[in-house]
Scaffold this motif. Sequence first.
Motif, PDB file in Angstrom:
ATOM      1  N   TYR A   1     -44.376  20.930  47.877  1.00 56.53           N
ATOM      2  CA  TYR A   1     -43.829  20.738  49.224  1.00 56.53           C
ATOM      3  C   TYR A   1     -42.556  19.905  49.145  1.00 56.53           C
TER       4      TYR A   1
ATOM      5  N   ASP B   1     -49.961  17.996  50.004  1.00 55.44           N
ATOM      6  CA  ASP B   1     -49.618  19.399  50.265  1.00 55.44           C
ATOM      7  C   ASP B   1     -50.576  19.989  51.298  1.00 55.44           C
TER       8      ASP B   1
ATOM      9  N   THR C   1     -55.049  16.576  61.596  1.00 57.16           N
ATOM     10  CA  THR C   1     -54.990  16.384  60.149  1.00 57.16           C
ATOM     11  C   THR C   1     -53.808  15.493  59.838  1.00 57.16           C
TER      12      THR C   1
ATOM     13  N   ASP D   1     -41.151  18.992  55.042  1.00 54.69           N
ATOM     14  CA  ASP D   1     -42.480  19.530  55.345  1.00 54.69           C
ATOM     15  C   ASP D   1     -43.445  18.512  55.925  1.00 54.69           C
ATOM     16  N   LEU D   2     -42.986  17.290  56.159  1.00 57.17           N
ATOM     17  CA  LEU D   2     -43.861  16.240  56.684  1.00 57.17           C
ATOM     18  C   LEU D   2     -43.234  15.584  57.910  1.00 57.17           C
TER      19      LEU D   2
ATOM     20  N   PRO E   1     -49.970  21.459  63.017  1.00 58.49           N
ATOM     21  CA  PRO E   1     -49.380  20.222  63.561  1.00 58.49           C
ATOM     22  C   PRO E   1     -49.966  19.856  64.918  1.00 58.49           C
TER      23      PRO E   1
ATOM     24  N   PRO F   1     -48.125  16.935  59.427  1.00 62.76           N
ATOM     25  CA  PRO F   1     -47.351  18.125  59.070  1.00 62.76           C
ATOM     26  C   PRO F   1     -46.029  18.154  59.830  1.00 62.76           C
TER      27      PRO F   1
ATOM     28  N   ALA G   1     -52.097  18.337  53.645  1.00 60.11           N
ATOM     29  CA  ALA G   1     -51.711  17.768  54.938  1.00 60.11           C
ATOM     30  C   ALA G   1     -50.458  18.452  55.480  1.00 60.11           C
ATOM     31  N   ALA G   2     -49.509  18.748  54.594  1.00 59.04           N
ATOM     32  CA  ALA G   2     -48.266  19.396  55.018  1.00 59.04           C
ATOM     33  C   ALA G   2     -48.513  20.798  55.556  1.00 59.04           C
ATOM     34  N   LYS G   3     -49.517  21.477  55.032  1.00 55.30           N
ATOM     35  CA  LYS G   3     -49.787  22.867  55.416  1.00 55.30           C
ATOM     36  C   LYS G   3     -50.803  22.978  56.570  1.00 55.30           C
TER      37      LYS G   3
END
Length: 327
Positions: free
Chosen positions: A110, A78, A89, A115-116, A85, A261, A80-82
Motif C-alpha cells: 500500500y 494493508d 475498521t 491509501d490511509l 471507509p 482507510p 486496514a487500508a483495504k
Amino acid sequence: MNIDRRSFALCGAALFLPGLAAAQQGWPNKPVRLIVPFSAGGPSDVLARAFARNFSEAIGQPVVVENRAGAGGAIGIDAAAKAAPDGYTLGFAHTGTTAINPHVMAKHPYDPLADLTPITPIVSYANVLVVNADVPVRTVAEFVAWAKANPRNASFASGGTGASNHLAGELLKVLTGTPLTHIPYKGSGPAMTDVVGGTVPAMFDIPVTLLPHVRSGRIRPLAILSPRRSSVLPDVPTLREAGYPGFEEAGSDLWFGLVGPAGLPQALLERIHTETAAVLRKPEMLESIKTMGYEPWVMSPQEFRAFIRSDHAKWGKVVKAAGLKQE
C-alpha cells in the motif's frame, strides 16, 4: 510547520454536509475493529489494548483488537487500508508501517501517503543507545572512541534488518564514522537478551523494553535519540546534548497512531479524532502510557497527515544512507 507534540488542543468545530453529518450521527452502532499489525502480547499490543479498552468506553461499543502480524506490520495496515471507509475498521499504525517499510520493501502492498486517512498519533517514543554494563564507557563520545579502538568487538544488535533500531545504528555510523557491525535478530527481545548477557556490546531500543534492565544495572543508557529527554529516563541526555546532532533531522521520533482507510468521510474523521483525543486525556490512559515508557501525543488529522509525509521523506533518506533502499 511547528507542531507542538504535547498539545492536546483539538481542531475547531467542522462544518458538515448534511449527508456526512448523518453518517457521523449514526456512528458507531456496532463493534469497531482495531487492526494491530503485530503479535499479541508485545509492547505495541499492550498499548493498543489499553487504548481499545478506553476507546470502547468512550464510544459505547466494543472495540475488537485483531492481531494481523507479518512483514514488519505491512500485512495488518494493508488490511486496514483495504477496508470500507465507514469508521468500523481502524489501524494501529506506527513509524515502520508508514515511513520505513515502504522504502525497504521491494513490493510494499500500500501507499502510506495515498491509501490511509491519518487520524492522530497516540504516543511518541524514541530509541535509546544502551551498552552492556561491562563495556567501559559512560558517554556516547567514549563509546565512539571505544568502538574505533576495538573494531573487531564493536557491534550492535537490532530487532531485524530495516527495523528502526537497526537504522539508528546505521545512522550513528554515518554521523560518527564508527565501525559498528550490525547483528540482526528476530525481534528486539532476543537482541536485548544478548546485550544484557554481554554477547553483543550495544543496542538501540525503546524505554518500555529496556527500563527493567537499566534499573537492574545490567545495561547502561548513554543517550536518547529524541530531540528532548524522556520523562522515564530524565537523566539520560539527548544525542544532541551528547555532542552528536543530526538525529532529529533524520526522523528520530517514533510513534504509534490511529489511521483509517482512504476516503474516510470528514464527519467520521472528526468524530473519531475527537473521541480519541478525549481518551488520551483520561487519567487512567495517561497512567498506562507513562507506565509503558511512552509520551502521549495528539495532533489534528491535518497536522498528522503533514507529519507522516515529512516522516516518510526523512526515513527514506536514512534507509538510503544505510544501503537498504530498494528501487
